[in-house]
Motif scaffolding. Structure first.
Motif, short mmCIF file in Angstrom:
data_model
loop_
_atom_site.label_atom_id
_atom_site.label_comp_id
_atom_site.label_asym_id
_atom_site.label_seq_id
_atom_site.Cartn_x
_atom_site.Cartn_y
_atom_site.Cartn_z
N UNK A 2 0.82 -1.20 0.00
CA UNK A 2 0.00 0.00 0.00
C UNK A 2 0.87 1.26 0.00
N UNK A 3 1.95 1.23 0.78
CA UNK A 3 2.85 2.38 0.82
C UNK A 3 3.50 2.61 -0.54
N UNK A 4 3.87 1.52 -1.20
CA UNK A 4 4.48 1.61 -2.52
C UNK A 4 3.50 2.25 -3.50
N UNK A 16 -4.40 12.35 -14.51
CA UNK A 16 -5.51 12.12 -13.58
C UNK A 16 -6.14 10.74 -13.75
N UNK A 17 -6.14 10.15 -14.95
CA UNK A 17 -6.74 8.83 -15.13
C UNK A 17 -5.91 7.77 -14.41
N UNK A 18 -4.58 7.86 -14.52
CA UNK A 18 -3.72 6.94 -13.77
C UNK A 18 -3.87 7.19 -12.28
N UNK A 19 -4.01 8.43 -11.92
CA UNK A 19 -4.17 8.80 -10.52
C UNK A 19 -5.43 8.15 -9.93
N UNK A 20 -6.53 8.22 -10.67
CA UNK A 20 -7.78 7.61 -10.20
C UNK A 20 -7.64 6.10 -10.05
N UNK A 21 -7.00 5.48 -11.02
CA UNK A 21 -6.82 4.03 -10.97
C UNK A 21 -5.96 3.63 -9.78
N UNK A 22 -4.91 4.38 -9.53
CA UNK A 22 -4.06 4.07 -8.38
C UNK A 22 -4.81 4.27 -7.07
N UNK A 23 -5.61 5.33 -6.98
CA UNK A 23 -6.40 5.56 -5.77
C UNK A 23 -7.36 4.41 -5.54
N UNK A 24 -8.02 3.96 -6.61
CA UNK A 24 -8.93 2.82 -6.49
C UNK A 24 -8.19 1.59 -6.00
N UNK A 25 -6.99 1.37 -6.54
CA UNK A 25 -6.19 0.21 -6.16
C UNK A 25 -5.78 0.29 -4.69
N UNK A 26 -5.35 1.47 -4.26
CA UNK A 26 -4.94 1.66 -2.86
C UNK A 26 -6.13 1.42 -1.93
N UNK A 27 -7.29 1.97 -2.26
CA UNK A 27 -8.47 1.78 -1.43
C UNK A 27 -8.93 0.33 -1.40
#
Length: 154
Positions: A2-4, A16-27
């Motif tokens: 998660x930290x990574x 922003x599209x990669x950002x959203x995908x990463x946020x979804x993955x982290x959550x």
């Protein structure tokens, strides 16, 4: 993991599209971790409950009950001094908190002076119903006055 992902997320501020995908993955990972922790805690509690009910050994029962009732240690209070640096000792924390409350609740007005002189009658006497309501509001098992009369007798 998660930290990574969080570090990777911070590096992709432009897209922003990669950002959203990463946020979804982290959550998603965070929710999965919480779910797994809950399952593990439930299994641990079930194992201890089974140990309590299946044994005749009083010592083992006591230890299992003790570990089931174990309360998590509270998080320490972080207090910062005037420079914004966290204070380490409990005494220094208490002094800072005491000083803050003294500043908060004592203004520039002089301290109250005790009443001196003969007692004076009230301008408006208390009504019996007011005394009754106040007596009913008192907690049982307490003695509020200097005569130590229990509230149950009022």
């Amino acid at each position: 993991m998660r930290k990574k992902l969080r570090i990777e997320l911070e590096s992709y501020n432009q897209d922003s599209s990669q950002n959203r995908e990463l946020k979804k993955s982290v959550n998603r990972i965070g929710r999965a971790i919480k779910k797994c922790m809950k399952v593990l805690e439930t299994l641990w509690a079930d194992r201890l409950a089974a140990e309590i009910t299946s044994t005749d050994d009083v010592r083992a029962m006591f230890e299992a009950v003790r570990s089931l009732a174990k309360v998590k240690d509270p998080k320490p209070i972080v207090v910062h001094n005037q420079d914004g640096i966290p204070v380490g000792t409990d005494k220094a924390k208490a002094d800072i908190i005491k000083e803050w409350y003294e500043k908060k609740f004592t203004g520039n007005e002089p301290p109250l002076t005790p009443f001196v002189g003969p007692p004076k009658p009230l301008d408006v006497p208390n009504k019996p119903i007011e005394v009754e309501v106040a007596a009913k509001a008192l907690q049982n098992g307490k003695a509020n006055g200097p005569d130590n009369t229990p509230n149950e007798l009022l």
